[in-house]
Design an enzyme around this catalytic site. Structure first.
Site, PDB file in Angstrom:
ATOM      1  N   HIS A   1      -2.909  69.290 -26.825  1.00 35.97           N
ATOM      2  CA  HIS A   1      -3.059  68.494 -28.048  1.00 35.97           C
ATOM      3  C   HIS A   1      -1.690  68.158 -28.623  1.00 35.97           C
ATOM      4  O   HIS A   1      -0.679  68.719 -28.206  1.00 35.97           O
ATOM      5  CB  HIS A   1      -3.912  69.233 -29.095  1.00 35.97           C
ATOM      6  CG  HIS A   1      -3.259  70.464 -29.671  1.00 35.97           C
ATOM      7  ND1 HIS A   1      -3.382  71.717 -29.109  1.00 35.97           N
ATOM      8  CD2 HIS A   1      -2.452  70.629 -30.755  1.00 35.97           C
ATOM      9  CE1 HIS A   1      -2.701  72.603 -29.833  1.00 35.97           C
ATOM     10  NE2 HIS A   1      -2.117  71.961 -30.835  1.00 35.97           N
TER      11      HIS A   1
ATOM     12  N   HIS B   1       4.056  69.628 -33.714  1.00 27.71           N
ATOM     13  CA  HIS B   1       4.178  70.332 -32.430  1.00 27.71           C
ATOM     14  C   HIS B   1       3.410  69.631 -31.332  1.00 27.71           C
ATOM     15  O   HIS B   1       2.592  68.747 -31.581  1.00 27.71           O
ATOM     16  CB  HIS B   1       3.758  71.804 -32.546  1.00 27.71           C
ATOM     17  CG  HIS B   1       2.312  72.046 -32.879  1.00 27.71           C
ATOM     18  ND1 HIS B   1       1.853  72.212 -34.175  1.00 27.71           N
ATOM     19  CD2 HIS B   1       1.218  72.161 -32.088  1.00 27.71           C
ATOM     20  CE1 HIS B   1       0.542  72.428 -34.151  1.00 27.71           C
ATOM     21  NE2 HIS B   1       0.119  72.399 -32.899  1.00 27.71           N
TER      22      HIS B   1
ATOM     23  N   GLN C   1       4.215  74.463 -28.799  1.00 28.89           N
ATOM     24  CA  GLN C   1       3.281  75.574 -29.012  1.00 28.89           C
ATOM     25  C   GLN C   1       2.653  75.904 -27.651  1.00 28.89           C
ATOM     26  O   GLN C   1       1.858  75.116 -27.129  1.00 28.89           O
ATOM     27  CB  GLN C   1       2.195  75.152 -30.008  1.00 28.89           C
ATOM     28  CG  GLN C   1       1.184  76.235 -30.311  1.00 28.89           C
ATOM     29  CD  GLN C   1       0.057  75.720 -31.194  1.00 28.89           C
ATOM     30  OE1 GLN C   1      -0.565  74.718 -30.874  1.00 28.89           O
ATOM     31  NE2 GLN C   1      -0.199  76.394 -32.298  1.00 28.89           N
TER      32      GLN C   1
ATOM     33  N   GLU D   1      -4.175  67.114 -33.924  1.00 29.92           N
ATOM     34  CA  GLU D   1      -4.245  68.118 -34.982  1.00 29.92           C
ATOM     35  C   GLU D   1      -3.458  67.625 -36.188  1.00 29.92           C
ATOM     36  O   GLU D   1      -2.446  66.938 -36.033  1.00 29.92           O
ATOM     37  CB  GLU D   1      -3.641  69.428 -34.449  1.00 29.92           C
ATOM     38  CG  GLU D   1      -3.630  70.583 -35.428  1.00 29.92           C
ATOM     39  CD  GLU D   1      -3.001  71.854 -34.834  1.00 29.92           C
ATOM     40  OE1 GLU D   1      -2.978  71.987 -33.586  1.00 29.92           O
ATOM     41  OE2 GLU D   1      -2.509  72.674 -35.621  1.00 29.92           O
TER      42      GLU D   1
ATOM     43  N   GLU E   1      -0.261  82.797 -28.643  1.00 33.28           N
ATOM     44  CA  GLU E   1       0.622  81.636 -28.654  1.00 33.28           C
ATOM     45  C   GLU E   1       2.062  81.993 -28.968  1.00 33.28           C
ATOM     46  O   GLU E   1       2.356  83.006 -29.604  1.00 33.28           O
ATOM     47  CB  GLU E   1       0.124  80.611 -29.673  1.00 33.28           C
ATOM     48  CG  GLU E   1       0.112  81.134 -31.092  1.00 33.28           C
ATOM     49  CD  GLU E   1      -0.293  80.059 -32.094  1.00 33.28           C
ATOM     50  OE1 GLU E   1      -1.461  79.652 -32.076  1.00 33.28           O
ATOM     51  OE2 GLU E   1       0.567  79.654 -32.890  1.00 33.28           O
TER      52      GLU E   1
END
Lengths: 146, 146
Positions: free
Chosen positions: B84, B7, B60, B134, B43
Site C-alpha cells: 500500500h 510511507h 514501512q 492509506e 513492522e
C-alpha cells in the site's frame, strides 16, 4: 547516498482518467507530463511534497504507449497498481556502482533518461524482495547546470 | 488535505531479513519497530527523509503475524512487494469523510491505530485504480498533545 523517496510509479490503463481521479479525490495537480518513448510510457508527475534534501516526492502515473513496453507487459499481467518505487540521490552513477558491487542486479549499464531530464536506473525486483526499485538523480534540483 | 507521502508499505515474509537488505544495500536504518496485533503485522519503519509539512516519509516493512491477516492473505496471493501507499494529513477524520462523500469506499468507520500512535484509515483499492491507499495522521508531529 539515497536521500529521499523521489516518487511512487503507478501503472494505469488510462492516464487522463487516473489524473482526474487523483485531482478530484485528493486535489493533487499535474506538475509535469511527458512521453518517454524509450520507456514506452506517457506519464504525469503529481508533486506531493518537498523533501529535506532539496528535492521533492511525486506520484508518477504511467500509461504504456505500446503493449510490449515493460509497463505494458506488467499491466497486462497485474492490472493497475504500484509498479515501482524510486529513491533520489545526488549521484546515481556512484550509487548504482556501489549497489551492483553488493550483488544486486542493476538493469542498465549506464543510467538512462527519466522524467524531467533526470538520470535513472532500476534494480531487479527479485534482488529487492519483490520491489522494482529505481534510483534517480534529478536534473533540476541536483544538476542545475543541465 | 493530504500534504505528504507518509510511507510506502512493503509486505515481506521475513522482517529481519528484509530490514537487513535495506540496511546493507542502501544504509537505511530502523527508526521504529512494533507489533500491531489489530492489523496482524510486525513492522519496521525506516525513515528516508523529512517533508515540507513538518512530517517525514518512511518505508514501512510488514511481516504478517498470522496467515489470516490482510497482509498475510495478500502475501500468499502476490508474494513480496509494495502492499500500500500512505498519504499524511493533519486531519484524517475530515479527509476520510470528504473522500467517502465522493464515492470512494473508506474501509473503517472510524480511524484505527497505526504506526507510532498514528490514526489511520484505508481506501478500497478498486476505487483507487488498483492502489490500496492509506490516510495517516501522525501522533508525534501533528497531535503533540497525545
Amino acid at each position: 547516498m539515497l536521500t529521499r523517496i523521489d516518487h511512487i510509479g503507478i501503472a494505469c490503463f488510462d492516464l487522463d482518467a487516473t489524473v482526474e481521479f487523483y485531482r478530484a479525490t485528493y486535489g493533487f495537480e499535474v506538475f509535469h507530463s511527458e512521453v518517454n518513448e524509450e520507456q514506452g510510457v506517457r506519464e504525469a508527475m503529481l508533486k506531493i511534497n518537498e523533501t529535506s534534501d532539496g528535492g521533492a516526492s511525486y506520484l508518477q502515473l504511467l500509461e504504456p504507449t505500446r503493449e510490449d513496453s515493460a509497463v505494458g507487459k506488467w499491466l497486462a499481467k497485474n492490472g493497475e497498481g504500484v509498479h515501482h518505487i524510486a529513491f533520489g540521490t545526488a549521484d546515481v552513477d556512484a550509487d548504482a556502482a556501489d549497489i551492483r558491487e553488493k550483488g544486486v542486479r542493476v538493469l542498465y549499464d549506464e543510467p538512462r533518461r527519466g522524467s524531467m531530464g533526470s538520470r535513472i536506473t532500476f534494480l531487479h525486483p527479485k534482488d529487492c524482495h519483490g520491489v522494482l526499485t529505481e534510483l534517480v538523480t534529478s536534473a533540476a534540483v541536483e544538476s542545475p547546470e543541465h
